[in-house]
Design a protein around this motif. Structure first.
Motif, PDB file in Angstrom:
ATOM      1  N   LEU A  89       0.866  -1.180   0.000  1.00 26.14           N
ATOM      2  CA  LEU A  89       0.000   0.000   0.000  1.00 26.14           C
ATOM      3  C   LEU A  89       0.900   1.226   0.000  1.00 26.14           C
ATOM      4  O   LEU A  89       1.756   1.350   0.875  1.00 26.14           O
ATOM      5  N   VAL A  91       0.853   5.608  -0.897  1.00 27.03           N
ATOM      6  CA  VAL A  91       0.160   6.833  -1.311  1.00 27.03           C
ATOM      7  C   VAL A  91       1.226   7.900  -1.564  1.00 27.03           C
ATOM      8  O   VAL A  91       2.136   8.093  -0.742  1.00 27.03           O
ATOM      9  N   GLY A  97      -2.939  11.948   3.973  1.00 25.71           N
ATOM     10  CA  GLY A  97      -3.795  12.607   4.949  1.00 25.71           C
ATOM     11  C   GLY A  97      -5.172  12.958   4.416  1.00 25.71           C
ATOM     12  O   GLY A  97      -5.908  13.698   5.063  1.00 25.71           O
ATOM     13  N   GLY A  99      -7.300  10.422   3.301  1.00 24.99           N
ATOM     14  CA  GLY A  99      -8.125   9.217   3.337  1.00 24.99           C
ATOM     15  C   GLY A  99      -7.948   8.307   2.137  1.00 24.99           C
ATOM     16  O   GLY A  99      -8.739   7.378   1.941  1.00 24.99           O
ATOM     17  N   ALA A 101      -5.492   6.076   1.534  1.00 22.13           N
ATOM     18  CA  ALA A 101      -5.149   4.727   1.983  1.00 22.13           C
ATOM     19  C   ALA A 101      -6.373   4.041   2.587  1.00 22.13           C
ATOM     20  O   ALA A 101      -6.629   2.860   2.325  1.00 22.13           O
ATOM     21  N   ALA A 102      -7.129   4.775   3.394  1.00 23.19           N
ATOM     22  CA  ALA A 102      -8.311   4.175   4.031  1.00 23.19           C
ATOM     23  C   ALA A 102      -9.292   3.661   2.975  1.00 23.19           C
ATOM     24  O   ALA A 102      -9.845   2.564   3.106  1.00 23.19           O
ATOM     25  N   PHE A 131      -1.261   2.440  12.065  1.00 20.78           N
ATOM     26  CA  PHE A 131      -2.188   2.650  10.946  1.00 20.78           C
ATOM     27  C   PHE A 131      -3.036   1.396  10.734  1.00 20.78           C
ATOM     28  O   PHE A 131      -4.270   1.458  10.666  1.00 20.78           O
TER      29      PHE A 131
HETATM   30  C1  LIG Z   1       0.816   4.711   5.330  1.00 20.41           C
HETATM   31  C2  LIG Z   1       0.179   5.444   4.127  1.00 20.41           C
HETATM   32  C3  LIG Z   1      -0.224   4.430   3.061  1.00 20.41           C
HETATM   33  C4  LIG Z   1      -1.063   6.215   4.650  1.00 20.41           C
HETATM   34  O1  LIG Z   1      -1.662   6.880   3.532  1.00 20.41           O
HETATM   35  P1  LIG Z   1      -2.746   8.078   3.725  1.00 20.41           P
HETATM   36  O2  LIG Z   1      -3.570   8.132   2.485  1.00 20.41           O
HETATM   37  O3  LIG Z   1      -2.044   9.317   4.145  1.00 20.41           O
HETATM   38  O4  LIG Z   1      -3.618   7.549   4.939  1.00 20.41           O
HETATM   39  P2  LIG Z   1      -5.090   8.040   5.312  1.00 20.41           P
HETATM   40  O5  LIG Z   1      -5.227   9.513   4.971  1.00 20.41           O
HETATM   41  O6  LIG Z   1      -6.084   7.108   4.702  1.00 20.41           O
HETATM   42  O7  LIG Z   1      -5.037   7.855   6.880  1.00 20.41           O
HETATM   43  C5  LIG Z   1      -5.874   6.953   7.569  1.00 20.41           C
HETATM   44  C6  LIG Z   1      -5.578   7.102   9.053  1.00 20.41           C
HETATM   45  O8  LIG Z   1      -4.303   6.527   9.373  1.00 20.41           O
HETATM   46  C7  LIG Z   1      -3.445   7.478   9.988  1.00 20.41           C
HETATM   47  N1  LIG Z   1      -2.101   7.242   9.483  1.00 20.41           N
HETATM   48  C8  LIG Z   1      -1.682   7.477   8.226  1.00 20.41           C
HETATM   49  N2  LIG Z   1      -0.393   7.080   8.108  1.00 20.41           N
HETATM   50  C9  LIG Z   1      -0.019   6.581   9.314  1.00 20.41           C
HETATM   51  C10 LIG Z   1       1.182   6.007   9.828  1.00 20.41           C
HETATM   52  N3  LIG Z   1       2.287   5.845   9.072  1.00 20.41           N
HETATM   53  N4  LIG Z   1       1.190   5.592  11.109  1.00 20.41           N
HETATM   54  C11 LIG Z   1       0.102   5.736  11.887  1.00 20.41           C
HETATM   55  N5  LIG Z   1      -1.076   6.266  11.458  1.00 20.41           N
HETATM   56  C12 LIG Z   1      -1.111   6.686  10.189  1.00 20.41           C
HETATM   57  C13 LIG Z   1      -4.010   8.824   9.587  1.00 20.41           C
HETATM   58  O9  LIG Z   1      -3.677   9.800  10.550  1.00 20.41           O
HETATM   59  C14 LIG Z   1      -5.502   8.533   9.537  1.00 20.41           C
HETATM   60  O10 LIG Z   1      -6.053   8.551  10.826  1.00 20.41           O
HETATM   61  P3  LIG Z   1      -7.440   9.323  11.086  1.00 20.41           P
HETATM   62  O11 LIG Z   1      -8.456   8.621  10.204  1.00 20.41           O
HETATM   63  O12 LIG Z   1      -7.670   9.116  12.558  1.00 20.41           O
HETATM   64  O13 LIG Z   1      -7.187  10.722  10.681  1.00 20.41           O
HETATM   65  C15 LIG Z   1       1.171   6.482   3.525  1.00 20.41           C
HETATM   66  O14 LIG Z   1       1.681   7.284   4.570  1.00 20.41           O
HETATM   67  C16 LIG Z   1       2.340   5.860   2.772  1.00 20.41           C
HETATM   68  O15 LIG Z   1       2.254   5.583   1.567  1.00 20.41           O
HETATM   69  N6  LIG Z   1       3.468   5.634   3.478  1.00 20.41           N
HETATM   70  C17 LIG Z   1       4.666   5.050   2.854  1.00 20.41           C
HETATM   71  C18 LIG Z   1       4.471   3.604   2.488  1.00 20.41           C
HETATM   72  C19 LIG Z   1       3.997   2.782   3.674  1.00 20.41           C
HETATM   73  O16 LIG Z   1       4.470   2.914   4.793  1.00 20.41           O
HETATM   74  N7  LIG Z   1       3.021   1.910   3.381  1.00 20.41           N
HETATM   75  C20 LIG Z   1       2.453   1.012   4.359  1.00 20.41           C
HETATM   76  C21 LIG Z   1       3.358  -0.130   4.424  1.00 20.41           C
HETATM   77  S1  LIG Z   1       2.765  -1.426   5.476  1.00 20.41           S
END
Ligand SMILES: CC(C)(COP(=O)(O)OP(=O)(O)OC[C@H]1O[C@@H](n2cnc3c(N)ncnc32)[C@H](O)[C@@H]1OP(=O)(O)O)[C@@H](O)C(=O)NCCC(=O)NCCS
Length: 164
Positions: A89, A91, A97, A99, A101-102, A131
């Motif tokens: 996954l 983004v 931030g 939504g 990923a959600a 997350f």
């Molecule tokens: C992790 C990732 C996919 C989140 O993407 P995003 O679109 O910003 O996430 P969302 O906006 O859908 O956030 C959903 C919730 O998770 C939280 N969240 C997002 N990233 C987080 C993280 N790294 N750790 C903890 N919480 C996290 C958000 O604050 C949000 O919480 P809320 O609903 O209470 O506000 C993105 O930061 C990313 O691509 N990171 C690099 C790759 C990675 O780490 N992938 C996951 C590997 S297992």
């Protein structure tokens, strides 16, 4: 924002987003992504808006405790698949931030349930354990020797998808 199935023509964009999201040593090749698409074409999605692709999620049916290895062409999918493995996954930093990923995760979990898969599993990296816990995932017994390639913070996690 809308979701759609990830297609081979998205792979240049996927590779570019991947490079923005992970350390160089973890990057998977186009051939490895293409193999996932060929084996399980209905279980990978992108989120996009008018400006293009915002993020992607690769998943596939799986079975057992052996974890698919990083940057390795998947073998044939198991005929007795009962797990939904969420492999990657990511983004784009400009779209975080909001939504994205959600949306991708909830869509994937619904797909796995509709397919009759009983459990979802993944490897949380880069501190993403919190997350994933927000989507009902909890740490599993950690598979010895299989997580090293995913970095020091890697944790195997899982959740039930449907009652047995
Ligand atoms: C992790 C990732 C996919 C989140 O993407 P995003 O679109 O910003 O996430 P969302 O906006 O859908 O956030 C959903 C919730 O998770 C939280 N969240 C997002 N990233 C987080 C993280 N790294 N750790 C903890 N919480 C996290 C958000 O604050 C949000 O919480 P809320 O609903 O209470 O506000 C993105 O930061 C990313 O691509 N990171 C690099 C790759 C990675 O780490 N992938 C996951 C590997 S297992």
């Amino acid at each position: 924002m809308q979701l759609r199935l990830l297609q081979e023509s998205d792979l240049d964009t996927v590779l570019a987003i991947q490079a923005q999201c992970y350390p160089h040593a973890w990057l998977e090749s186009r051939a490895v992504f293409a193999r996932k698409l060929a084996l399980s074409p209905r279980s990978n999605w992108v989120a996009e808006d008018a400006d293009g692709v915002l993020g992607y999620l690769f998943t596939h049916p799986w079975h057992g405790a052996h974890l698919p290895q990083l940057d390795t062409r998947l073998p044939a999918l198991p005929s007795n698949a009962d797990q939904h493995f969420l492999h990657d996954l990511a983004v784009h930093p400009r779209a975080r931030g909001r939504g994205v990923a959600a949306r991708l995760v909830l869509h994937a979990l619904a797909w796995g349930m509709a397919e009759g898969l009983r459990e979802a599993r993944l490897i949380a990296v880069l501190g993403a354990e919190r997350f994933w816990s927000g989507f009902g995932f909890a740490p599993l017994e950690q598979p010895q020797g299989q997580l090293a390639a995913y970095g020091e913070q890697a944790r195997a996690m899982g959740r039930v998808l449907a009652p047995p």
